[in-house]
Design an enzyme around this catalytic site. Structure first.
Site, PDB file in Angstrom:
ATOM      1  N   THR A  37      -1.268   7.468  -0.515  1.00 21.84           N
ATOM      2  CA  THR A  37      -2.568   7.337  -1.190  1.00 21.84           C
ATOM      3  C   THR A  37      -3.354   6.118  -0.701  1.00 21.84           C
ATOM      4  O   THR A  37      -4.555   6.019  -0.935  1.00 21.84           O
ATOM      5  CB  THR A  37      -2.365   7.156  -2.707  1.00 21.84           C
ATOM      6  OG1 THR A  37      -1.671   5.905  -2.918  1.00 21.84           O
ATOM      7  CG2 THR A  37      -1.547   8.295  -3.297  1.00 21.84           C
ATOM      8  N   ASP A  68       0.024  -3.742  12.321  1.00 22.91           N
ATOM      9  CA  ASP A  68       0.521  -4.051  10.978  1.00 22.91           C
ATOM     10  C   ASP A  68       0.857  -5.544  10.899  1.00 22.91           C
ATOM     11  O   ASP A  68       1.818  -6.015  11.517  1.00 22.91           O
ATOM     12  CB  ASP A  68       1.764  -3.197  10.678  1.00 22.91           C
ATOM     13  CG  ASP A  68       2.178  -3.304   9.221  1.00 22.91           C
ATOM     14  OD1 ASP A  68       2.228  -2.274   8.544  1.00 22.91           O
ATOM     15  OD2 ASP A  68       2.437  -4.445   8.746  1.00 22.91           O
ATOM     16  N   ARG A  81       0.854  -1.190   0.000  1.00 24.56           N
ATOM     17  CA  ARG A  81       0.000   0.000   0.000  1.00 24.56           C
ATOM     18  C   ARG A  81       0.885   1.234   0.000  1.00 24.56           C
ATOM     19  O   ARG A  81       1.752   1.372   0.855  1.00 24.56           O
ATOM     20  CB  ARG A  81      -0.857   0.056   1.266  1.00 24.56           C
ATOM     21  CG  ARG A  81      -2.007  -0.860   1.278  1.00 24.56           C
ATOM     22  CD  ARG A  81      -3.069  -0.454   2.261  1.00 24.56           C
ATOM     23  NE  ARG A  81      -2.593  -0.044   3.571  1.00 24.56           N
ATOM     24  CZ  ARG A  81      -3.391   0.340   4.553  1.00 24.56           C
ATOM     25  NH1 ARG A  81      -4.691   0.374   4.344  1.00 24.56           N
ATOM     26  NH2 ARG A  81      -2.921   0.679   5.720  1.00 24.56           N
TER      27      ARG A  81
HETATM   28  C1  PRP Z   1      -1.323  -4.890   4.307  1.00 25.86           C
HETATM   29  C2  PRP Z   1      -2.168  -6.138   4.336  1.00 25.86           C
HETATM   30  C3  PRP Z   1      -2.938  -6.034   3.051  1.00 25.86           C
HETATM   31  C4  PRP Z   1      -3.148  -4.546   2.906  1.00 25.86           C
HETATM   32  C5  PRP Z   1      -4.569  -4.240   3.293  1.00 25.86           C
HETATM   33  O1  PRP Z   1      -0.229  -5.076   3.512  1.00 25.86           O
HETATM   34  O2  PRP Z   1      -1.425  -7.321   4.463  1.00 25.86           O
HETATM   35  O3  PRP Z   1      -2.237  -6.554   1.932  1.00 25.86           O
HETATM   36  O4  PRP Z   1      -2.228  -3.915   3.801  1.00 25.86           O
HETATM   37  O5  PRP Z   1      -4.869  -2.915   3.094  1.00 25.86           O
HETATM   38  P1  PRP Z   1      -5.951  -2.414   2.046  1.00 25.86           P
HETATM   39  O6  PRP Z   1      -7.165  -3.224   2.244  1.00 25.86           O
HETATM   40  O7  PRP Z   1      -6.136  -0.978   2.449  1.00 25.86           O
HETATM   41  O8  PRP Z   1      -5.372  -2.524   0.668  1.00 25.86           O
HETATM   42  P2  PRP Z   1       0.875  -3.943   3.278  1.00 25.86           P
HETATM   43  O9  PRP Z   1       0.503  -3.108   2.095  1.00 25.86           O
HETATM   44  O10 PRP Z   1       1.128  -3.213   4.553  1.00 25.86           O
HETATM   45  O11 PRP Z   1       2.147  -4.756   2.813  1.00 25.86           O
HETATM   46  P3  PRP Z   1       3.029  -5.856   3.574  1.00 25.86           P
HETATM   47  O12 PRP Z   1       2.207  -7.118   3.659  1.00 25.86           O
HETATM   48  O13 PRP Z   1       4.193  -6.008   2.682  1.00 25.86           O
HETATM   49  O14 PRP Z   1       3.386  -5.332   4.930  1.00 25.86           O
HETATM   50  N1  URA Z   2      -2.648  -3.453   6.938  1.00 25.65           N
HETATM   51  C1  URA Z   2      -2.310  -3.967   8.147  1.00 25.65           C
HETATM   52  O1  URA Z   2      -1.348  -4.730   8.270  1.00 25.65           O
HETATM   53  N2  URA Z   2      -3.048  -3.602   9.204  1.00 25.65           N
HETATM   54  C2  URA Z   2      -4.098  -2.768   9.103  1.00 25.65           C
HETATM   55  O2  URA Z   2      -4.741  -2.481  10.127  1.00 25.65           O
HETATM   56  C3  URA Z   2      -4.430  -2.247   7.839  1.00 25.65           C
HETATM   57  C4  URA Z   2      -3.677  -2.619   6.757  1.00 25.65           C
END
Ligand code: PRP
Ligand code: URA
Length: 209
Positions: free
Chosen positions: A108, A200, A104
């Site tokens: 944005t 997270d 993400r």
């Molecule tokens: C987190 C999570 C999802 C996403 C959800 O990943 O594991 O993939 O955010 O958010 P959304 O519904 O708003 O799209 P992140 O982008 O933090 O990446 P990561 O798994 O590499 O930490």
């Molecule tokens: N991604 C995460 O890992 N945690 C949240 O709460 C939202 C997005």
């Protein structure tokens, strides 16, 4: 709740969810819990799976037995989905595995694709897209769009915690795709994190913060 959304409330799963939410749960425990809960979710989800009958030979003689009709593919959204997929593969070792890398954008909150490796002939599989968190819904929608472009027809989205905002966005974009979750939390905060959530997921799984 929309009819494509399925809330799994099994006591064992809810117990483990509470442990996952606890900020004092360490990386090792958190990872184990995510794996266990993912396997338990698939156990619940697969109750209604169509079966077919095959012949099998025991050491004593021939008989007929049932096996699952659908071939399964598990597609984790990187990174956090990887550990969910591990738990599912423990239960369904014949499953094919594909990976979709998305992160993400912190400003944005839009998903950015950085990796994609999927099994061939996706149309032949029941595809479980797995990611612990459904927040704004952007990542889930992007992953499903990629899978549909690649021919997948039978897709389900499996997450641990979901936000009402993300569930609504995902369900209105793909009303026919079942979404399985173990909790629909209160809301998103101004940074797009689920409240109360578990923080997270990627950082907690991989110890990166
Ligand atoms: C987190 C999570 C999802 C996403 C959800 O990943 O594991 O993939 O955010 O958010 P959304 O519904 O708003 O799209 P992140 O982008 O933090 O990446 P990561 O798994 O590499 O930490
Ligand atoms: N991604 C995460 O890992 N945690 C949240 O709460 C939202 C997005």
């Amino acid at each position: 709740m929309r009819k494509n959304v399925h809330l799994i409330e099994h006591p064992l799963i809810q117990h483990k969810l509470t442990l996952m939410r606890d900020k004092n749960t360490n990386t090792k425990e958190f990872r184990e819990l995510v794996k266990e809960v993912s396997a338990l979710m698939v156990y619940e989800i697969s109750r209604d799976t169509e079966m077919k009958t095959i012949e099998v030979e025991t050491p004593i003689g021939k008989t007929k037995g049932k096996v699952m009709k659908d071939e399964i593919a598990v597609v984790p959204i990187l990174r956090a989905g990887i550990i969910m997929a591990d738990g599912i593969i423990d239960l369904i070792p014949t499953a094919k595995v594909g990976y979709i890398g998305l992160y993400r954008d912190p400003e944005t909150l839009e998903p950015v694709e950085y990796y994609c490796k999927l099994p061939n002939h996706l149309e032949e599989y029941k595809v479980f897209v797995v990611d612990p968190m459904l927040a704004t819904g952007g990542s889930a929608i992007k992953a499903i769009e990629i899978l549909k472009e690649r021919g997948a027809k039978n897709i389900a989205f499996v997450c641990l915690i979901s936000a009402p905002e993300g569930l609504e966005k995902l369900s209105s974009r793909f009303p026919d795709i079942p979404v399985y979750t173990i909790s629909i939390d209160e809301k998103l905060n101004s940074h797009g994190y689920i409240v109360p959530g578990l923080g997270d997921a990627g950082d907690r799984l991989f110890g990166t913060k």
